[in-house]
Design a protein around this motif. Structure first.
Motif, PDB file in Angstrom:
ATOM      1  N   SER A   7       3.384   9.146  12.275  1.00 13.14           N
ATOM      2  CA  SER A   7       2.391   8.279  11.641  1.00 13.14           C
ATOM      3  C   SER A   7       1.030   8.390  12.339  1.00 13.14           C
ATOM      4  O   SER A   7       0.897   8.036  13.497  1.00 13.14           O
ATOM      5  N   PRO A   8       0.011   8.928  11.674  1.00  8.35           N
ATOM      6  CA  PRO A   8      -1.244   9.196  12.350  1.00  8.35           C
ATOM      7  C   PRO A   8      -2.251   8.057  12.305  1.00  8.35           C
ATOM      8  O   PRO A   8      -3.066   7.923  13.188  1.00  8.35           O
ATOM      9  N   VAL A   9      -2.219   7.260  11.255  1.00 11.37           N
ATOM     10  CA  VAL A   9      -3.272   6.242  11.103  1.00 11.37           C
ATOM     11  C   VAL A   9      -2.709   5.013  10.410  1.00 11.37           C
ATOM     12  O   VAL A   9      -1.659   5.061   9.788  1.00 11.37           O
ATOM     13  N   LEU A  10      -3.448   3.909  10.541  1.00  8.45           N
ATOM     14  CA  LEU A  10      -3.129   2.714   9.764  1.00  8.45           C
ATOM     15  C   LEU A  10      -4.407   2.287   9.056  1.00  8.45           C
ATOM     16  O   LEU A  10      -5.387   1.923   9.702  1.00  8.45           O
ATOM     17  N   THR A  11      -4.390   2.374   7.740  1.00 10.74           N
ATOM     18  CA  THR A  11      -5.535   1.923   6.944  1.00 10.74           C
ATOM     19  C   THR A  11      -5.015   0.895   5.938  1.00 10.74           C
ATOM     20  O   THR A  11      -4.634   1.259   4.820  1.00 10.74           O
ATOM     21  N   PRO A  12      -4.968  -0.368   6.344  1.00 10.46           N
ATOM     22  CA  PRO A  12      -4.351  -1.394   5.497  1.00 10.46           C
ATOM     23  C   PRO A  12      -5.097  -1.573   4.171  1.00 10.46           C
ATOM     24  O   PRO A  12      -6.293  -1.304   4.086  1.00 10.46           O
ATOM     25  N   ASP A  13      -4.367  -2.062   3.164  1.00 10.44           N
ATOM     26  CA  ASP A  13      -5.011  -2.489   1.912  1.00 10.44           C
ATOM     27  C   ASP A  13      -5.513  -3.913   2.119  1.00 10.44           C
ATOM     28  O   ASP A  13      -4.743  -4.786   2.522  1.00 10.44           O
ATOM     29  N   TYR A  14      -6.771  -4.132   1.836  1.00  7.13           N
ATOM     30  CA  TYR A  14      -7.353  -5.479   1.998  1.00  7.13           C
ATOM     31  C   TYR A  14      -7.620  -6.114   0.649  1.00  7.13           C
ATOM     32  O   TYR A  14      -7.884  -5.411  -0.306  1.00  7.13           O
ATOM     33  N   PRO A  15      -7.600  -7.478   0.599  1.00  5.77           N
ATOM     34  CA  PRO A  15      -7.263  -8.362   1.711  1.00  5.77           C
ATOM     35  C   PRO A  15      -5.755  -8.433   1.937  1.00  5.77           C
ATOM     36  O   PRO A  15      -4.979  -8.146   1.033  1.00  5.77           O
ATOM     37  N   ILE A  16      -5.404  -8.840   3.153  1.00  3.63           N
ATOM     38  CA  ILE A  16      -4.005  -9.091   3.477  1.00  3.63           C
ATOM     39  C   ILE A  16      -3.756 -10.583   3.258  1.00  3.63           C
ATOM     40  O   ILE A  16      -4.454 -11.421   3.843  1.00  3.63           O
ATOM     41  N   MET A  17      -2.805 -10.891   2.402  1.00  2.00           N
ATOM     42  CA  MET A  17      -2.531 -12.297   2.064  1.00  2.00           C
ATOM     43  C   MET A  17      -1.310 -12.800   2.815  1.00  2.00           C
ATOM     44  O   MET A  17      -0.289 -12.107   2.859  1.00  2.00           O
ATOM     45  N   THR A  18      -1.415 -13.998   3.364  1.00  6.57           N
ATOM     46  CA  THR A  18      -0.232 -14.692   3.868  1.00  6.57           C
ATOM     47  C   THR A  18      -0.153 -15.986   3.061  1.00  6.57           C
ATOM     48  O   THR A  18      -0.934 -16.186   2.132  1.00  6.57           O
ATOM     49  N   GLU A  19       0.756 -16.858   3.435  1.00  2.00           N
ATOM     50  CA  GLU A  19       0.939 -18.075   2.636  1.00  2.00           C
ATOM     51  C   GLU A  19      -0.369 -18.853   2.465  1.00  2.00           C
ATOM     52  O   GLU A  19      -0.730 -19.251   1.367  1.00  2.00           O
ATOM     53  N   ARG A  20      -1.095 -19.043   3.578  1.00  4.26           N
ATOM     54  CA  ARG A  20      -2.309 -19.883   3.505  1.00  4.26           C
ATOM     55  C   ARG A  20      -3.581 -19.138   3.866  1.00  4.26           C
ATOM     56  O   ARG A  20      -4.680 -19.710   3.809  1.00  4.26           O
ATOM     57  N   LEU A  21      -3.446 -17.887   4.303  1.00  2.00           N
ATOM     58  CA  LEU A  21      -4.592 -17.161   4.869  1.00  2.00           C
ATOM     59  C   LEU A  21      -4.865 -15.864   4.125  1.00  2.00           C
ATOM     60  O   LEU A  21      -3.970 -15.301   3.481  1.00  2.00           O
ATOM     61  N   LEU A  22      -6.085 -15.425   4.269  1.00  2.00           N
ATOM     62  CA  LEU A  22      -6.469 -14.103   3.784  1.00  2.00           C
ATOM     63  C   LEU A  22      -7.143 -13.407   4.972  1.00  2.00           C
ATOM     64  O   LEU A  22      -8.068 -13.950   5.590  1.00  2.00           O
ATOM     65  N   LEU A  23      -6.643 -12.235   5.322  1.00  3.94           N
ATOM     66  CA  LEU A  23      -7.193 -11.452   6.437  1.00  3.94           C
ATOM     67  C   LEU A  23      -7.972 -10.289   5.833  1.00  3.94           C
ATOM     68  O   LEU A  23      -7.467  -9.590   4.961  1.00  3.94           O
ATOM     69  N   ARG A  24      -9.178 -10.104   6.352  1.00  2.00           N
ATOM     70  CA  ARG A  24     -10.037  -9.040   5.788  1.00  2.00           C
ATOM     71  C   ARG A  24     -10.952  -8.508   6.875  1.00  2.00           C
ATOM     72  O   ARG A  24     -11.166  -9.166   7.898  1.00  2.00           O
ATOM     73  N   PRO A  25     -11.560  -7.328   6.679  1.00  3.20           N
ATOM     74  CA  PRO A  25     -12.543  -6.829   7.646  1.00  3.20           C
ATOM     75  C   PRO A  25     -13.749  -7.766   7.717  1.00  3.20           C
ATOM     76  O   PRO A  25     -14.086  -8.448   6.751  1.00  3.20           O
ATOM     77  N   PHE A  26     -14.390  -7.770   8.877  1.00  3.02           N
ATOM     78  CA  PHE A  26     -15.616  -8.558   9.045  1.00  3.02           C
ATOM     79  C   PHE A  26     -16.776  -7.896   8.305  1.00  3.02           C
ATOM     80  O   PHE A  26     -16.802  -6.676   8.113  1.00  3.02           O
ATOM     81  N   THR A  27     -17.766  -8.739   7.919  1.00  2.00           N
ATOM     82  CA  THR A  27     -19.022  -8.224   7.367  1.00  2.00           C
ATOM     83  C   THR A  27     -20.173  -8.869   8.144  1.00  2.00           C
ATOM     84  O   THR A  27     -19.966  -9.880   8.840  1.00  2.00           O
ATOM     85  N   SER A  28     -21.376  -8.328   7.999  1.00  2.25           N
ATOM     86  CA  SER A  28     -22.524  -8.877   8.733  1.00  2.25           C
ATOM     87  C   SER A  28     -22.814 -10.312   8.306  1.00  2.25           C
ATOM     88  O   SER A  28     -23.399 -11.086   9.060  1.00  2.25           O
ATOM     89  N   GLY A  29     -22.388 -10.707   7.120  1.00  2.00           N
ATOM     90  CA  GLY A  29     -22.601 -12.076   6.644  1.00  2.00           C
ATOM     91  C   GLY A  29     -21.731 -13.106   7.348  1.00  2.00           C
ATOM     92  O   GLY A  29     -21.884 -14.317   7.114  1.00  2.00           O
ATOM     93  N   ASP A  30     -20.864 -12.673   8.234  1.00  2.19           N
ATOM     94  CA  ASP A  30     -19.943 -13.597   8.915  1.00  2.19           C
ATOM     95  C   ASP A  30     -20.517 -14.183  10.210  1.00  2.19           C
ATOM     96  O   ASP A  30     -19.826 -14.920  10.919  1.00  2.19           O
ATOM     97  N   LEU A  31     -21.781 -13.853  10.526  1.00  2.00           N
ATOM     98  CA  LEU A  31     -22.306 -14.208  11.842  1.00  2.00           C
ATOM     99  C   LEU A  31     -22.248 -15.709  12.151  1.00  2.00           C
ATOM    100  O   LEU A  31     -21.821 -16.101  13.242  1.00  2.00           O
ATOM    101  N   ASP A  32     -22.677 -16.561  11.217  1.00  2.00           N
ATOM    102  CA  ASP A  32     -22.684 -18.005  11.506  1.00  2.00           C
ATOM    103  C   ASP A  32     -21.281 -18.497  11.850  1.00  2.00           C
ATOM    104  O   ASP A  32     -21.087 -19.224  12.825  1.00  2.00           O
ATOM    105  N   ALA A  33     -20.318 -18.088  11.043  1.00  2.00           N
ATOM    106  CA  ALA A  33     -18.945 -18.560  11.252  1.00  2.00           C
ATOM    107  C   ALA A  33     -18.373 -18.017  12.559  1.00  2.00           C
ATOM    108  O   ALA A  33     -17.655 -18.719  13.279  1.00  2.00           O
ATOM    109  N   VAL A  34     -18.698 -16.787  12.893  1.00  2.00           N
ATOM    110  CA  VAL A  34     -18.178 -16.189  14.128  1.00  2.00           C
ATOM    111  C   VAL A  34     -18.815 -16.866  15.343  1.00  2.00           C
ATOM    112  O   VAL A  34     -18.131 -17.252  16.296  1.00  2.00           O
ATOM    113  N   ASN A  35     -20.127 -17.031  15.292  1.00  2.00           N
ATOM    114  CA  ASN A  35     -20.800 -17.655  16.437  1.00  2.00           C
ATOM    115  C   ASN A  35     -20.380 -19.123  16.609  1.00  2.00           C
ATOM    116  O   ASN A  35     -20.372 -19.644  17.728  1.00  2.00           O
TER     117      ASN A  35
END
Ligand SMILES: CC(C)(COP(=O)(O)OP(=O)(O)OC[C@H]1O[C@@H](n2cnc3c(N)ncnc32)[C@H](O)[C@@H]1OP(=O)(O)O)[C@@H](O)C(=O)NCCC(=O)NCCS
Length: 192
Positions: A7-35
């Motif tokens: 297995s050479p790489v992992l390139t997940p399909d986004y978004p990743i859904m769980t029961e209550r959460l959605l996991l996704r790559p970060f974007t530059s628009g996320d700065l306020d929430a991250v800070n």
């Protein structure tokens, strides 16, 4: 898989859904929430870094936006943890590919304190374990933490991880000696 592991790489399909959460790559628009969480001393207390100002969070966010796939050992998958109900970004979760040869990985997570205590870190981490074991074919995934970080230890215990070591005064962090706890789970012990 042993012996034929390619297995050479992992390139997940986004978004990743769980029961209550959605996991996704970060974007530059996320700065306020991250800070909002990176700037808090109660969040960074047991981490290697100090609270970040907005510019510092912006610089790290630039790096985070590129961390959406694992191509080789040393790469980090760093995903935004958002609530499915509201879309609010409440933290991040990590999977580090620490060794290709030994098929090892490491988990990480940080959540905004407004959202602690709801089991979100274990929920996001279960998805990261799935990516590591089923997606990348890892053999063992660890969690490393300051031994005083009981909340983080609980997360790893909820994931079925085993406390394998406590390294006494193994690091000098923020002007004081700190002990490190190491948890781990094997692919054969993991329940999908
Ligand atoms: C570690 C962390 C991600 C846990 O996330 P979480 O989603 O709150 O995890 P859980 O809801 O499963 O709670 C885990 C434990 O945290 C503690 N906890 C719960 N609510 C809490 C709160 N409001 N304040 C402080 N600790 C709390 C409890 O000990 C809980 O265990 P329990 O469920 O057996 O009572 C979170 O505390 C955090 O972001 N901390 C700061 C960053 C950090 O230390 N990251 C880990 C680095 S190794």
């Amino acid at each position: 898989m042993i012996g034929t592991y390619t297995s050479p790489v992992l390139t997940p399909d986004y978004p990743i859904m769980t029961e209550r959460l959605l996991l996704r790559p970060f974007t530059s628009g996320d700065l306020d929430a991250v800070n909002a969480y990176e700037s808090r001393p109660d969040v960074t207390r047991y981490l290697y870094w100090e609270p970040r100002d907005r510019d510092t969070s912006a610089a790290f966010l630039d790096k985070k936006t590129t961390r959406s796939a694992l191509h080789d050992e040393g790469d980090v998958l760093d995903l935004a943890v958002t609530l499915r109900d509201t879309g609010d970004l409440i933290g991040n979760c990590l999977l580090i590919w620490t060794s290709r040869e030994h098929r090892q990985g490491e988990l990480g997570y940080i959540l905004h304190p407004d959202h602690h205590g709801h089991g979100y870190a274990p929920e996001a981490s279960r998805a990261m374990l799935r990516l590591g074991f089923a997606g990348l074919g890892l053999h063992r995934i660890v969690g490393r933490l300051d031994a005083r970080n009981t909340a983080s230890a609980r997360v790893l215990e909820k994931l079925g991880m085993r406390r394998e070591a406590t390294l006494i005064d193994s690091e000098f962090v923020k002007g004081a000696w700190a002990s490190e706890a190491i948890y781990a789970i094997l692919e054969t012990e993991w329940t999908p």
